[in-house]
Design an enzyme around this catalytic site. Structure first.
Site, PDB file in Angstrom:
ATOM      1  N   LYS A 181       0.911  -1.486  -0.252  1.00  0.00           N
ATOM      2  CA  LYS A 181       0.037   0.394  -0.193  1.00  0.00           C
ATOM      3  C   LYS A 181       0.839   1.530   0.505  1.00  0.00           C
ATOM      4  O   LYS A 181       1.426   1.280   0.955  1.00  0.00           O
ATOM      5  CB  LYS A 181      -0.804   0.111   1.160  1.00  0.00           C
ATOM      6  CG  LYS A 181      -1.990   0.682   1.536  1.00  0.00           C
ATOM      7  CD  LYS A 181      -2.929   2.080   0.134  1.00  0.00           C
ATOM      8  CE  LYS A 181      -2.871   3.545   1.380  1.00  0.00           C
ATOM      9  NZ  LYS A 181      -1.999   4.309   1.110  1.00  0.00           N
ATOM     10  N   CYS A 289      12.187  11.194   9.826  1.00  0.00           N
ATOM     11  CA  CYS A 289      11.849  10.679  10.637  1.00  0.00           C
ATOM     12  C   CYS A 289      13.358  10.024  11.537  1.00  0.00           C
ATOM     13  O   CYS A 289      13.180  10.230  13.200  1.00  0.00           O
ATOM     14  CB  CYS A 289      10.818   8.962  11.266  1.00  0.00           C
ATOM     15  SG  CYS A 289      11.750   7.757  10.298  1.00  0.00           S
ATOM     16  N   GLU A 386       6.934  15.328  17.338  1.00  0.00           N
ATOM     17  CA  GLU A 386       7.448  15.268  16.020  1.00  0.00           C
ATOM     18  C   GLU A 386       7.155  16.201  14.909  1.00  0.00           C
ATOM     19  O   GLU A 386       5.422  16.391  14.987  1.00  0.00           O
ATOM     20  CB  GLU A 386       7.297  14.115  15.400  1.00  0.00           C
ATOM     21  CG  GLU A 386       7.496  13.769  14.877  1.00  0.00           C
ATOM     22  CD  GLU A 386       7.563  12.144  13.885  1.00  0.00           C
ATOM     23  OE1 GLU A 386       9.029  11.895  12.982  1.00  0.00           O
ATOM     24  OE2 GLU A 386       6.828  12.265  13.625  1.00  0.00           O
TER      25      GLU A 386
END
Length: 490
Positions: A181, A289, A386
């Site tokens: 996906k 990240c 974040e």
């Protein structure tokens, strides 16, 4: 190329799904625009329940034959798959840059070669998995790594090709079949990946791609009870939803999630190298990240080091990611731009001091200036959440214990970076920082055999080398009583 296609950066790309060895369209489509300039990249097929079920069923049917090949039988196909990625490196890099705004030179020279390596490395590593034997006084334990079945691989938009192949490599090498996906904000290189796999001889149904919005295609996929594994890279909030779906079928799940990583600089460090590395945290517009977004500096060197960082950041040119002189490109999407800008404005309102940046760049709609905040507290939102943009914070520490306390003062635990001139001190600090990866006097380098993953809310599980196969395989112990077959084994 059958079905609906688009020409992106001079490359023809299918906008349809890849299911069971053929292109499959959908009645619904979603628009895909380049973050570079907002240009239309085509209307991508939007899958849902029907397409997700079709893909899982195709993978389920293809599984027995692919698994039966064994690691040796799969190796030539996967080698050809990896070679195909390298052969199309320029096309892939150009499409990825157009689709997600990442730097073209970085894609061409780092991301695409690493993507090919992700396939070839795990194909080779799988050859030795079943050689593990544990001797016991009564039995011989033969440890086997058996394919588990159909794996759903859900990948993020910040490095779609590389992070997809990081999952595809071990999943296919293990003998599983897969349904990918792709991220709806950057789906196109996963579509190219399907073409390359097909050309390499990956059998129909072994690798499938279902495009669509996460709430539709992604939700339908992870709720399919025929899945054997779910691997997800993305936000912690999305992982909670996927985890609930996995729990309903007791489907093992691996997740690599967000981070709020510390970047610790000690007074005895190589300050020039550290400053250049701090500036490098703005690469990919901070949409990384692993980035060390919380700069923690020993108080005695604050002024000196700040000027070195300021000088290094002055060379981080904001601009078109296709230009070789650009170091900071656009944010991925207007929705994400608004999110990053919101963090910045709230930090200003809370009293944080802008050392540089702090606003939209004049270059274009989705471009944001490299930003540094000082005067922040550990409890502030900008220190805890974040941002996933070119936004760093600056704090000082007076002792190693204080540095460690600040470093560990969030819910995250993905990574950390430490610059220090004393090995004993460096290893003492590194051992106490909660992180899946802690770089010392370097950043963003790692052997593919090494474990990778997050602690706390930054993830579940580890990938890399055998750690990846620990997840993608059903591990079996065949314990044979010594001498039970006689001297000839008959």
């Amino acid at each position: 190329m059958a079905g609906r296609t688009a020409t992106v950066a001079g490359v023809e790309v299918s906008l349809d799904h890849w299911i069971g060895g053929k292109r499959v369209s959908s009645s619904e489509r979603f628009s895909n625009a380049s973050p570079i300039d907002g240009s239309d990249l085509g209307a991508v097929a939007a899958g849902g329940q029907q397409e997700a079920d079709m893909a899982v069923e195709a993978a389920r049917k293809a599984f027995p034959a692919w698994a039966a090949l064994g690691a040796e039988g799969r190796l030539p196909v996967l080698r050809k798959f990896a070679d195909g990625i390298l052969t199309r490196a320029k096309d892939i890099a150009a499409v990825e840059t157009a689709d997600n705004g990442s730097l073209l030179m970085g894609n061409l020279h780092r991301m695409v070669p690493r993507s090919a390596q992700n396939i070839s490395f795990f194909a080779e590593w799988a050859l030795g998995l079943n050689d593990h034997v544990i001797e016991h006084e009564e039995v011989i334990n033969n440890v086997r790594y058996d394919p588990s079945g159909v794996a759903a691989l859900i990948t993020p938009w910040n490095a779609p090709l590389m992070l997809t192949t990081w999952k595809v490599g071990p999943a296919l090498a293990a003998g599983n079949t897969i349904v990918i996906k792709p991220p709806e904000w950057a789906p196109l290189t996963c579509s190219l990946l399907a073409d390359i796999a097909h050309e390499a001889g990956v059998p129909a149904g072994v690798l499938n791609v279902v495009q669509g919005i996460g709430e539709d295609a992604g939700d339908a996929l992870v709720n399919n009870s025929d899945l054997a594994r779910i691997s997800f890279t993305g936000s912690t909030d999305a992982a909670k939803i996927i985890g609930q779906a996995a729990a309903r079928s007791i489907t093992p799940m691996s997740s690599e999630l967000g981070g709020k990583s510390p970047f610790i600089v000690c007074a005895d460090a190589d300050l020039d190298a550290a400053a250049q590395t701090v500036a490098g945290q703005y690469i990919n517009a901070g949409q990384v990240c692993l980035a060390g977004t919380r700069i923690l500096v020993e108080a005695s060197i604050e002024s000196e080091f700040l000027e070195k960082v300021r000088a290094a950041v002055s060379h981080m040119a904001v601009g078109d990611p296709r230009e070789p002189t650009t170091r900071v490109g656009p944010l991925i999407h207007p929705e994400h731009f608004a999110r990053v800008a919101g963090f910045v404005e709230r930090a200003k309102s809370a009293g944080a001091k802008v050392l540089w940046g702090g606003a939209k760049s004049d270059f274009g709609a989705l471009y944001f200036q490299p930003t540094m905040f000082a005067g922040v507290k550990l409890s502030d939102e900008i220190s805890q959440k974040e941002v996933f943009g070119p936004v760093l914070t600056w704090q000082t520490f007076g002792s190693d214990e204080e540095a460690i306390a600040i470093a560990n003062g969030t819910e995250y635990g993905l990574a950390g970076t430490l610059f220090c001139g004393n090995e004993d001190r460096a290893m003492r600090i590194a051992a106490q920082v909660v992180a899946g990866t802690l770089w010392v006097n370097c950043f963003f380098v790692r052997d593919l055999a090494a474990p990778f993953g997050g602690s706390r809310i930054s993830g579940i599980g580890r990938e890399g080398g055998t750690h990846s196969f620990d997840f993608y395989c059903d591990i079996k112990n065949i314990a044979v009583r010594k001498g039970s077959f006689g001297p000839t084994g008959g």
